[in-house]
Design a protein around this motif. Structure first.
Motif, PDB file in Angstrom:
ATOM      1  N   SER A 148      27.364  62.540  24.207  1.00 12.04           N
ATOM      2  CA  SER A 148      28.847  63.206  23.495  1.00 12.04           C
ATOM      3  C   SER A 148      27.803  64.870  24.825  1.00 12.04           C
ATOM      4  CB  SER A 148      28.556  63.582  22.648  1.00 12.04           C
ATOM      5  OG  SER A 148      28.519  63.566  21.625  1.00 12.04           O
ATOM      6  N   TRP A 149      27.211  64.121  25.362  1.00 11.70           N
ATOM      7  CA  TRP A 149      26.795  65.618  26.511  1.00 11.70           C
ATOM      8  C   TRP A 149      26.226  64.582  28.167  1.00 11.70           C
ATOM      9  CZ3 TRP A 149      24.904  66.249  22.075  1.00 11.70           C
ATOM     10  CH2 TRP A 149      25.445  67.267  20.610  1.00 11.70           C
ATOM     11  N   ASN A 150      26.303  65.359  29.325  1.00 11.58           N
ATOM     12  CA  ASN A 150      25.711  65.577  30.362  1.00 11.58           C
ATOM     13  C   ASN A 150      26.400  64.296  30.589  1.00 11.58           C
ATOM     14  OD1 ASN A 150      23.670  67.058  29.906  1.00 11.58           O
ATOM     15  ND2 ASN A 150      22.368  65.232  28.531  1.00 11.58           N
ATOM     16  N   ARG A 151      27.691  64.463  30.653  1.00 12.01           N
ATOM     17  CA  ARG A 151      28.963  63.497  30.467  1.00 12.01           C
ATOM     18  C   ARG A 151      29.115  62.851  32.500  1.00 12.01           C
ATOM     19  NH1 ARG A 151      33.034  63.026  25.792  1.00 12.01           N
ATOM     20  NH2 ARG A 151      31.715  61.795  23.998  1.00 12.01           N
ATOM     21  N   PRO A 152      28.832  62.101  33.698  1.00  6.47           N
ATOM     22  CA  PRO A 152      28.396  62.340  34.298  1.00  6.47           C
ATOM     23  C   PRO A 152      30.328  61.897  35.220  1.00  6.47           C
ATOM     24  CG  PRO A 152      28.011  60.633  34.692  1.00  6.47           C
ATOM     25  CD  PRO A 152      28.080  60.850  33.199  1.00  6.47           C
ATOM     26  N   ILE A 153      30.890  63.165  36.006  1.00  7.24           N
ATOM     27  CA  ILE A 153      32.370  63.289  36.680  1.00  7.24           C
ATOM     28  C   ILE A 153      32.212  62.654  37.522  1.00  7.24           C
ATOM     29  CG2 ILE A 153      33.123  64.245  34.208  1.00  7.24           C
ATOM     30  CD1 ILE A 153      33.732  66.428  36.246  1.00  7.24           C
ATOM     31  N   CYS A 154      33.424  61.854  38.507  1.00  9.51           N
ATOM     32  CA  CYS A 154      33.587  61.543  39.139  1.00  9.51           C
ATOM     33  C   CYS A 154      34.399  62.352  40.432  1.00  9.51           C
ATOM     34  CB  CYS A 154      33.221  60.266  40.358  1.00  9.51           C
ATOM     35  SG  CYS A 154      34.788  59.621  39.040  1.00  9.51           S
ATOM     36  N   THR A 166      42.706  67.307  34.020  1.00  7.10           N
ATOM     37  CA  THR A 166      42.358  66.032  34.467  1.00  7.10           C
ATOM     38  C   THR A 166      40.997  65.934  35.170  1.00  7.10           C
ATOM     39  OG1 THR A 166      43.880  65.188  35.603  1.00  7.10           O
ATOM     40  CG2 THR A 166      44.388  65.561  33.509  1.00  7.10           C
ATOM     41  N   PHE A 167      40.201  64.955  34.848  1.00  4.45           N
ATOM     42  CA  PHE A 167      39.425  64.265  35.668  1.00  4.45           C
ATOM     43  C   PHE A 167      38.966  63.147  35.396  1.00  4.45           C
ATOM     44  CE2 PHE A 167      37.226  65.928  31.888  1.00  4.45           C
ATOM     45  CZ  PHE A 167      36.217  65.369  31.506  1.00  4.45           C
ATOM     46  N   ASP A 168      38.135  62.345  36.596  1.00  6.72           N
ATOM     47  CA  ASP A 168      37.970  60.633  36.061  1.00  6.72           C
ATOM     48  C   ASP A 168      36.483  60.676  35.850  1.00  6.72           C
ATOM     49  OD1 ASP A 168      40.108  60.652  37.071  1.00  6.72           O
ATOM     50  OD2 ASP A 168      39.412  60.097  39.073  1.00  6.72           O
ATOM     51  N   LEU A 169      36.479  59.948  34.744  1.00  5.28           N
ATOM     52  CA  LEU A 169      34.648  59.727  34.454  1.00  5.28           C
ATOM     53  C   LEU A 169      34.414  58.283  34.161  1.00  5.28           C
ATOM     54  CD1 LEU A 169      32.640  61.397  31.714  1.00  5.28           C
ATOM     55  CD2 LEU A 169      33.990  60.309  30.288  1.00  5.28           C
ATOM     56  N   VAL A 170      33.127  58.348  34.957  1.00  2.24           N
ATOM     57  CA  VAL A 170      32.436  57.964  35.072  1.00  2.24           C
ATOM     58  C   VAL A 170      31.517  56.751  33.749  1.00  2.24           C
ATOM     59  CG1 VAL A 170      30.068  56.137  36.265  1.00  2.24           C
ATOM     60  CG2 VAL A 170      31.144  58.370  37.093  1.00  2.24           C
ATOM     61  N   GLU A 171      32.199  55.353  33.317  1.00  2.00           N
ATOM     62  CA  GLU A 171      31.826  55.172  31.541  1.00  2.00           C
ATOM     63  C   GLU A 171      29.985  54.494  32.179  1.00  2.00           C
ATOM     64  OE1 GLU A 171      33.999  52.861  29.186  1.00  2.00           O
ATOM     65  OE2 GLU A 171      33.200  51.105  30.513  1.00  2.00           O
ATOM     66  N   ARG A 172      29.103  54.582  30.984  1.00  2.00           N
ATOM     67  CA  ARG A 172      28.385  54.478  30.564  1.00  2.00           C
ATOM     68  C   ARG A 172      28.256  53.934  29.198  1.00  2.00           C
ATOM     69  NH1 ARG A 172      25.703  61.002  29.965  1.00  2.00           N
ATOM     70  NH2 ARG A 172      26.169  61.131  28.874  1.00  2.00           N
ATOM     71  N   SER A 173      26.421  52.990  29.131  1.00  2.00           N
ATOM     72  CA  SER A 173      26.191  52.660  27.746  1.00  2.00           C
ATOM     73  C   SER A 173      24.939  52.693  27.240  1.00  2.00           C
ATOM     74  CB  SER A 173      27.169  51.621  27.729  1.00  2.00           C
ATOM     75  OG  SER A 173      26.466  50.765  28.746  1.00  2.00           O
ATOM     76  N   SER A 174      25.089  52.653  26.573  1.00  2.00           N
ATOM     77  CA  SER A 174      23.185  52.758  26.016  1.00  2.00           C
ATOM     78  C   SER A 174      22.317  51.764  25.241  1.00  2.00           C
ATOM     79  CB  SER A 174      23.040  54.113  25.706  1.00  2.00           C
ATOM     80  OG  SER A 174      21.374  53.676  25.060  1.00  2.00           O
ATOM     81  N   ASN A 175      20.899  50.615  25.746  1.00  2.00           N
ATOM     82  CA  ASN A 175      20.741  50.175  24.639  1.00  2.00           C
ATOM     83  C   ASN A 175      19.838  50.669  23.738  1.00  2.00           C
ATOM     84  OD1 ASN A 175      22.881  48.394  25.156  1.00  2.00           O
ATOM     85  ND2 ASN A 175      22.178  47.661  26.801  1.00  2.00           N
TER      86      ASN A 175
END
Length: 558
Positions: free
Chosen positions: A129-135, A141-150
């Motif tokens: 929920s934190w430190n989400r990278p935007i581009c 409004t903004f664009d967000l880089v999607e990420r996932s975790s395993n």
């Protein structure tokens, strides 16, 4: 829902047949239509000559069942945390990233294992929920880089997908100057080409340019004071300047919810520190009276200096300092006042000059005016403003002035251009219209949330809008569900808030259109129903929208 603004607020509440709660605040909401007139009369009677406008804040009490379930939630998480630690120790737990590496075990530990317990077993579960990278530019409004975790959020991998046009309800972009087009971006670009980015020196050596001096003169003119000084970092503006203003034999009276930079500055000063209840004038006056009567501990000598530290807008509570009363107490007991306007400068008052402008007060009544350029001006750094002799003293005694590198010229140009726009010195009314739109958006957004049944904290005019989530499992769930629907929000939990007062914090901007706010409100309502977040026990009747105009700042004068 209302908080009186006199030292006799308990008598005022009693006269209205309501018992005050914490900080002298009434914790129940009045029905909007039935009590609107009563509230206006109430403030006229209780605030007297100190307040020229209604001062309405809400801090609805946590429902008992919600508080019990929240404590139970943290208890269950703690039990399972210890269970997972036990399983890691016996190598049953599959995720071993939380354990110390074998090659590090012979070293002295940097921290106690228990200190990292919360991080390992609670924070990591909702770390996404934190430190989400935007581009993109962090505008409306903004664009967000999607990420996932395993591996349960210990590490992240980028998916290569960009989430487009996420509505931004988290940035401190109060006046909408966080943009990559327009006058500010153009001016900063031109200065970058001419001067470069860095100064590579301090102001006292080879890093003092004419643009730095122009900025300081502009800040002084904007605030209506004799002089001002700019610094390259907002946090250091507090933490490095307070030690220059107070020291051994001085007393600092600090609001219990003051920002970490104020707390650190007070501690570094070696002054005696005493804390008063948040925005509670009875608590502050008691400390002032005791300080005058008893003096310093053991010796009972008079204090060399008494300094009151407060903020304009409290960024976790959304509350506004009761400045007229603080100034009255400061004058009564011959103390000094240090006002941090990090969130309020640009965001409050008919001219955007902060909480002093909001209350219609004289800036000369505030001894030390501090603010940052990181919010409303969308730049970096901070300022101290006040009398000329104060600023001259800080130029030679402040660590931030002596040892810090000069502000980057593109940053300086961003501040100058945006501040001139706010002041109308650019020959347009863009700045004034943005201030007006921010105030309109704030009132509208807060009212709609309250009508939906959410518990929200703070002042009706504060663009910082905390919405209570309470339970730990709902912190991450709310952030994720909102992002699924293309709304970017900030969620906050312990230790940044009391353990049972986790919340989502919305920051309203002049760049938000009504369509954006309506879209966000519809999504918040939908997610609120999904997660059962509509805790308020005081239903507010929906009211008809009325157009926002200049009378919003003047309606109390009738």
């Amino acid at each position: 829902m209302t908080e009186s603004a006199g030292n006799k607020n308990e008598d005022c509440h009693a006269a209205n047949g309501v018992k005050p709660g914490r900080n002298g605040m009434v914790k129940n909401h009045h029905h909007h239509h039935q009590c609107q007139k009563q509230e206006e009369v109430y403030h006229a009677a209780c605030n007297g000559a100190l307040y020229s406008r209604p001062f309405i804040e809400s801090f609805e009490e946590t429902p008992m069942l919600v508080a019990v379930l929240t404590y139970m939630g943290y208890g269950i998480l703690t039990i399972f945390g210890y269970l997972r630690d036990f399983m890691r120790e016996w190598k049953i737990e599959k995720c071993h990233i939380a354990r110390e590496r074998e090659e590090q075990k012979d070293f002295v530990p940097l921290y106690q294992d228990f200190e990292n317990f919360y991080t390992r077993n609670l924070y990591m579960r909702i770390r996404d929920s934190w430190n989400r990278p935007i581009c993109s530019a962090p505008g409306a409004t903004f664009d967000l880089v999607e990420r996932s975790s395993n591996d349960y959020n210990w590490t992240f991998e980028y998916t290569g997908r960009v989430v487009k046009d996420v509505i931004n309800l988290g940035s401190y972009n109060y006046l909408g100057f966080a943009e990559n087009t327009g006058a500010c971006a153009t001016a900063a670009g031109e200065v970058t080409v001419k001067f470069g980015v860095g100064m590579a020196s301090t102001r006292q050596e080879m890093g003092n340019l004419d643009r730095h001096e122009e900025l300081e003169k502009l800040v002084a003119s904007f605030l209506g004071v004799e002089s001002a000084m700019a610094f390259g970092m907002g946090f250091a503006t507090n933490s490095m300047n307070i030690p220059a203003l107070a020291g051994k034999g001085c007393l600092i009276l600090s609001d219990e919810l003051n920002h970490a930079s104020l707390v650190l500055g007070a501690r570094l000063s070696t002054s005696t520190i005493r804390v008063f209840k948040h925005n509670n004038m009875q608590s502050l006056e008691k400390l002032l009276r005791d300080a005058i009567v008893h003096g310093q501990p053991r010796t009972h000598q008079p204090w060399k200096k008494i300094l009151i530290l407060v903020e304009g807008i409290y960024s976790m509570e959304g509350s506004i300092i009761r400045l007229p009363e603080v100034i009255a107490l400061k004058k009564k007991y011959k103390a000094y006042l240090y006002l941090d306007e990090a969130h309020s400068i640009g965001a409050l008052g008919p001219y955007g000059r902060g909480v002093v402008d909001y209350f219609g007060l004289d800036s000369k009544d505030v001894d030390v005016m501090m603010g940052t350029f990181t919010k409303s001006f969308c730049a970096a750094g901070g300022y101290i403003a006040g009398r000329k002799d104060l600023i001259d003293y800080l130029r030679t005694h402040s660590h931030s002035a002596i040892y810090a590198t000069s502000m980057s010229l593109p940053v300086v140009e961003q501040i100058i251009t945006s501040m001139k726009c706010i002041m109308g010195k650019d020959g347009t009314t863009i700045g004034r219209s943005r201030i007006q739109r921010l105030a309109e958006n704030t009132v509208y957004f807060r009212r709609r949330l309250r009508e939906m049944g959410f518990i929200i904290y703070g002042n009706n005019d504060s663009p910082v809008v905390p919405m209570m989530l309470y339970m730990p499992a709902k912190i991450g769930a709310f952030g994720r569900e909102m992002l699924k629907r293309n709304i970017g929000v900030v969620v906050v939990g312990f230790p940044a808030t009391p353990i049972i007062e986790s919340r989502a914090r919305f920051c309203i901007s002049a760049a938000h259109t009504k369509e954006m706010l309506d879209r966000a409100l519809d999504v918040i309502s939908e997610v609120g129903d999904l997660l059962q977040l509509k805790y308020s026990q005081h239903k507010v009747l929906p009211s008809l929208d009325r157009p926002f105009d200049e009378t919003t700042y003047e309606e109390n004068e009738e």
